[in-house]
Design an enzyme around this catalytic site. Sequence first.
Site, PDB file in Angstrom:
ATOM      1  N   SER A  75       0.792  -1.231   0.000  1.00  0.00           N
ATOM      2  CA  SER A  75       0.000   0.000   0.000  1.00  0.00           C
ATOM      3  C   SER A  75       0.824   1.281   0.000  1.00  0.00           C
ATOM      4  O   SER A  75       0.254   2.370  -0.155  1.00  0.00           O
ATOM      5  CB  SER A  75      -0.961   0.005   1.185  1.00  0.00           C
ATOM      6  N   LYS A  78       0.146   3.476  -2.869  1.00  0.00           N
ATOM      7  CA  LYS A  78      -0.911   4.490  -2.864  1.00  0.00           C
ATOM      8  C   LYS A  78      -0.341   5.907  -2.876  1.00  0.00           C
ATOM      9  O   LYS A  78      -0.986   6.841  -3.351  1.00  0.00           O
ATOM     10  CB  LYS A  78      -1.818   4.290  -1.654  1.00  0.00           C
ATOM     11  N   TYR A 160     -10.395   2.795   5.531  1.00  0.00           N
ATOM     12  CA  TYR A 160      -9.277   2.472   4.638  1.00  0.00           C
ATOM     13  C   TYR A 160      -9.726   1.454   3.599  1.00  0.00           C
ATOM     14  O   TYR A 160     -10.347   0.432   3.942  1.00  0.00           O
ATOM     15  CB  TYR A 160      -8.120   1.927   5.462  1.00  0.00           C
ATOM     16  N   GLU A 282       0.112   9.690   5.739  1.00  0.00           N
ATOM     17  CA  GLU A 282      -0.583   9.949   6.990  1.00  0.00           C
ATOM     18  C   GLU A 282       0.351  10.774   7.871  1.00  0.00           C
ATOM     19  O   GLU A 282       1.562  10.544   7.877  1.00  0.00           O
ATOM     20  CB  GLU A 282      -0.985   8.624   7.639  1.00  0.00           C
ATOM     21  N   LYS A 325       3.799   5.847   6.069  1.00  0.00           N
ATOM     22  CA  LYS A 325       2.901   4.958   5.341  1.00  0.00           C
ATOM     23  C   LYS A 325       3.438   3.544   5.462  1.00  0.00           C
ATOM     24  O   LYS A 325       4.642   3.309   5.351  1.00  0.00           O
ATOM     25  CB  LYS A 325       2.800   5.342   3.852  1.00  0.00           C
ATOM     26  N   SER A 328       1.872  -3.686   2.662  1.00  0.00           N
ATOM     27  CA  SER A 328       2.030  -5.135   2.801  1.00  0.00           C
ATOM     28  C   SER A 328       1.429  -5.858   1.605  1.00  0.00           C
ATOM     29  O   SER A 328       0.433  -5.404   1.032  1.00  0.00           O
ATOM     30  CB  SER A 328       1.320  -5.641   4.066  1.00  0.00           C
TER      31      SER A 328
END
Length: 375
Positions: A75, A78, A160, A282, A325, A328
């Site tokens: 991820s 992203k 999420y 984040e 961030k 996985s």
Amino acid sequence: MLCSSFALPSWAADDSSKIRAAVDAAIVPLMAEHDLPGMAVAITIDGKPTYLNYGVASREKNTPVTEATLFELGSISKVFTSTLATYAQALGKLSLDDTPGKYMPQLTGSAIDKATLLHLGTYTAGGLPLQFPEDVSAAGAAAYFQQWKPDAAPGVQRRYSNPSLGLFGNLTALAMKRDFAELVQTQLFPRLGLTSSYIHVPASAMPSYAWGYNRDNKAIRVNPGVYADEAYGVKSSAADMLRFVQLNLDPGQLAGPLQRAVAGTHVGYFQVGDMVQGLGWEQYAYPVSLERLLAGNSPAVIMDPNAVKRLVPPQPAFARTLFNKTGSTGGFGAYIAFVPDAHIGIVMLANRNYPIAARVKAAHAILRQLAAADK
């Protein structure tokens, strides 16, 4: 907590043995506890990179990990999807206030069309799930969104979601009138100076591609699903990811639309407890305690709906910020954190999916050692 002063200790940028000692102290026991086959750790302090490599990329071939080894980012991909979207915005190809129906007319008038691209990119569209249902195929994704029923109005809760971010990336590609993977691999990566990052690993780079290992120690690689390219498809090296971190530490190294794109991913839009959700990254007020960092990366934040507070106007969440961030796949686990005010960042790439809390604890311990002038 991390340091209350942002001055770097005098040894941090110069004494490689002390950097290695700090990293070894966190990583060696971490690898032993979680039976990690290999790990690439990259540190940047005041613009100077350090690479520390552990274990093997393939247990079968006993191939050592290097900073050029390719790992699945999961991820963390992203963040690249979000950077492509903010790049498209900087080019005038889309607005974050657009709704999906502008680019996918079949979604016009549906519940998802009440959300904006910003909602999709921040997981606040109204309750899209973590994963697509198993019976949804790539060809059926549009139909899934046409029939989707929200749990809440857009902007009320964060949940999420790979479908949310996947649609965000797909709409970005439609706005730019190109295939998503092609845009990332031929436009975004080269402009960022990333030379060993891929969505689809070419044959020439396959010898550098690590094998991941599942709970049964079976060698595996990612099995792509719907919107995999957009949500979790990037494979990259510690060297490339550290370069990306350095660009995020100082977007002024870039020019024009790309500088605005990277800076655009640093804007905070929604507050979730002590964490602020931007596009991809984040954010936490820095210094940040281990407890707050663990809470923001906890299963409750990843798996459950969480009420949000919209930041109006959108703004950098805190004057001093830690960005992070996780990522996985079935056989890989990654974590990135950086603090622009302290000029420090860390990349941790492993070829096993091990607990996120363990990654956060290790990174926090390393940053505390390397960035704290006062404790």
